[in-house]
Motif scaffolding. Structure first.
Motif, short mmCIF file in Angstrom:
data_model
loop_
_atom_site.label_atom_id
_atom_site.label_comp_id
_atom_site.label_asym_id
_atom_site.label_seq_id
_atom_site.Cartn_x
_atom_site.Cartn_y
_atom_site.Cartn_z
N PHE A 1 0.79 -1.22 0.00
CA PHE A 1 0.00 0.00 0.00
C PHE A 1 0.83 1.28 0.00
CE2 PHE A 1 -2.81 -3.25 1.65
CZ PHE A 1 -3.91 -3.06 0.83
N GLY A 2 2.09 1.20 -0.38
CA GLY A 2 2.89 2.40 -0.55
C GLY A 2 3.13 3.18 0.71
N MET A 3 3.23 2.50 1.83
CA MET A 3 3.44 3.20 3.09
C MET A 3 4.92 3.53 3.31
SD MET A 3 0.76 0.98 5.36
CE MET A 3 1.06 1.78 6.91
N GLU A 4 5.77 3.13 2.38
CA GLU A 4 7.19 3.46 2.50
C GLU A 4 7.36 4.96 2.47
OE1 GLU A 4 9.57 1.39 3.20
OE2 GLU A 4 8.34 -0.39 3.00
N ILE A 5 8.44 5.41 3.01
CA ILE A 5 8.68 6.84 3.12
C ILE A 5 9.38 7.38 1.88
CG2 ILE A 5 9.58 8.63 4.69
CD1 ILE A 5 7.56 6.85 6.02
N LEU A 6 9.12 6.81 0.73
CA LEU A 6 9.71 7.32 -0.51
C LEU A 6 9.10 8.66 -0.88
CD1 LEU A 6 9.74 4.04 -2.64
CD2 LEU A 6 11.68 5.13 -1.49
N VAL A 7 7.80 8.80 -0.66
CA VAL A 7 7.12 10.05 -0.97
C VAL A 7 7.17 10.91 0.28
CG1 VAL A 7 4.93 11.11 -1.64
CG2 VAL A 7 5.62 8.92 -2.64
N ALA B 1 1.30 3.53 -5.66
CA ALA B 1 1.13 2.79 -4.41
C ALA B 1 0.89 3.77 -3.25
CB ALA B 1 2.36 1.93 -4.12
N HIS B 2 1.59 4.88 -3.27
CA HIS B 2 1.40 5.86 -2.19
C HIS B 2 -0.01 6.47 -2.27
CE1 HIS B 2 2.85 8.26 1.10
NE2 HIS B 2 2.27 9.32 0.55
N MET B 3 -0.53 6.65 -3.45
CA MET B 3 -1.90 7.15 -3.58
C MET B 3 -2.90 6.14 -3.01
SD MET B 3 -1.88 9.28 -7.16
CE MET B 3 -3.63 9.16 -7.30
N ARG B 4 -2.63 4.85 -3.19
CA ARG B 4 -3.50 3.83 -2.57
C ARG B 4 -3.44 3.98 -1.05
NH1 ARG B 4 -1.28 0.18 -6.22
NH2 ARG B 4 -0.08 -0.85 -4.61
N TYR B 5 -2.24 4.22 -0.54
CA TYR B 5 -2.11 4.43 0.90
C TYR B 5 -2.88 5.67 1.34
CZ TYR B 5 -0.28 6.04 5.29
OH TYR B 5 -0.19 6.52 6.56
N LEU B 6 -2.74 6.77 0.59
CA LEU B 6 -3.45 8.00 0.95
C LEU B 6 -4.95 7.78 1.00
CD1 LEU B 6 -1.48 10.68 -1.10
CD2 LEU B 6 -1.36 10.25 1.37
N SER B 7 -5.47 6.97 0.09
CA SER B 7 -6.91 6.74 0.05
C SER B 7 -7.39 5.82 1.16
CB SER B 7 -7.34 6.21 -1.31
OG SER B 7 -6.84 4.90 -1.50
N ARG B 8 -6.49 5.01 1.71
CA ARG B 8 -6.90 4.05 2.75
C ARG B 8 -6.05 4.17 4.00
NH1 ARG B 8 -7.49 -1.81 0.72
NH2 ARG B 8 -8.75 -1.89 2.59
N GLY B 9 -5.36 5.27 4.18
CA GLY B 9 -4.42 5.43 5.28
C GLY B 9 -5.00 5.16 6.65
N ALA B 10 -6.18 5.71 6.95
CA ALA B 10 -6.78 5.53 8.27
C ALA B 10 -7.10 4.05 8.52
CB ALA B 10 -8.04 6.37 8.39
N GLU B 11 -7.63 3.38 7.51
CA GLU B 11 -7.96 1.96 7.65
C GLU B 11 -6.71 1.12 7.89
OE1 GLU B 11 -9.77 -1.67 4.96
OE2 GLU B 11 -9.73 0.34 4.13
N PRO C 1 10.70 14.51 -6.96
CA PRO C 1 11.49 14.08 -8.11
C PRO C 1 12.33 12.85 -7.76
CG PRO C 1 12.30 16.17 -7.22
CD PRO C 1 11.08 15.80 -6.45
N GLY C 2 12.43 11.95 -8.71
CA GLY C 2 13.20 10.74 -8.49
C GLY C 2 12.38 9.55 -8.02
N VAL C 3 11.15 9.79 -7.57
CA VAL C 3 10.29 8.68 -7.16
C VAL C 3 9.54 8.20 -8.40
CG1 VAL C 3 8.39 7.96 -5.67
CG2 VAL C 3 10.05 9.63 -4.84
N GLU C 4 9.61 6.90 -8.63
CA GLU C 4 9.02 6.31 -9.83
C GLU C 4 7.49 6.25 -9.74
OE1 GLU C 4 10.82 5.43 -12.53
OE2 GLU C 4 12.64 6.13 -11.51
N ILE C 5 6.85 6.17 -10.91
CA ILE C 5 5.38 6.13 -11.01
C ILE C 5 4.76 4.99 -10.19
CG2 ILE C 5 3.43 5.84 -12.60
CD1 ILE C 5 4.68 8.58 -12.86
#
Length: 194
Positions: A102-108, A145-155, A136-140
């Motif tokens: 779910f893209g919870m890594e701290i890349l973004v 994946a980070h957007m998936r995390y943002l949409s479901r972060g609380a859950e 910049p430098g973070v791949e698509i």
């Protein structure tokens, strides 16, 4: 979350069943015949994990009814037989899986506030472009994946909290520590006392 087990008591121990949550483990599981036999006869309601099959979906945790005596018997059997069959992921492994899926890594590191508005308006391509400019430098794929995390972060945070505070991995981790130290007698005493 669906609760499919309508039993009220354990068929082996006769104890009332407890309600809880467990991690859904995805993938192909092949258990030994010894485990399958022990599971049927000694701890049929341990419910330390739920198998989700090979088709991974967004479900993370599942409601179960379990027997404390079955869980203890399952964990003791695993320690005695040096088997992890039917046991859940450890808490740190569960969190690692969530981070990867779910893209919870701290890349973004930078999320402009407009990203949330774009996501609510279903302008996902624009949201990714804005995230990419801010990071910049973070791949698509990582941005998606980070957007998936943002949409479901609380859950996701609730799932982590549920597993940290009441998940079956707590007993599993305790027993793993005890067996690593070779404290078989302490293990037996602890299971009997509880």
């Amino acid at each position: 979350m669906l609760l499919e087990d309508l039993d009220t008591h354990c068929p082996v121990h006769g104890d009332p069943l407890n309600d809880g949550v467990v991690i859904i483990s995805y993938g192909l599981f092949r258990y030994s015949e010894a485990f399958n036999k022990a599971h049927r006869n000694l701890f049929p309601k341990s419910k330390l994990m739920v198998r989700g099959g090979c088709g991974v979906n967004d479900e993370i945790i599942y409601r179960v009814r379990y027997c404390n005596a079955c869980r203890k018997a399952h964990l003791l059997w695993g320690a005695e037989n040096k088997s992890h069959d039917g046991l859940p992921h450890r808490a740190d492994e569960f969190e690692r899986i969530l981070h990867l899926r779910f893209g919870m890594e701290i890349l973004v590191t930078e999320v402009p506030p407009e990203v949330h508005d774009m996501m609510r308006a279903h302008k996902l391509v624009d949201a990714i472009k804005l995230l990419q400019r801010a990071n910049p430098g973070v791949e698509i794929p990582e941005l998606r994946a980070h957007m998936r995390y943002l949409s479901r972060g609380a859950e996701l945070e609730q799932a982590i909290l549920a597993m940290r505070t009441a998940g079956p991995h707590l007993a599993y981790a305790q027993i793993g520590t005890m067996t690593e130290r070779g404290c078989k007698d302490a293990l037996n005493n602890r299971l009997i006392d509880n």
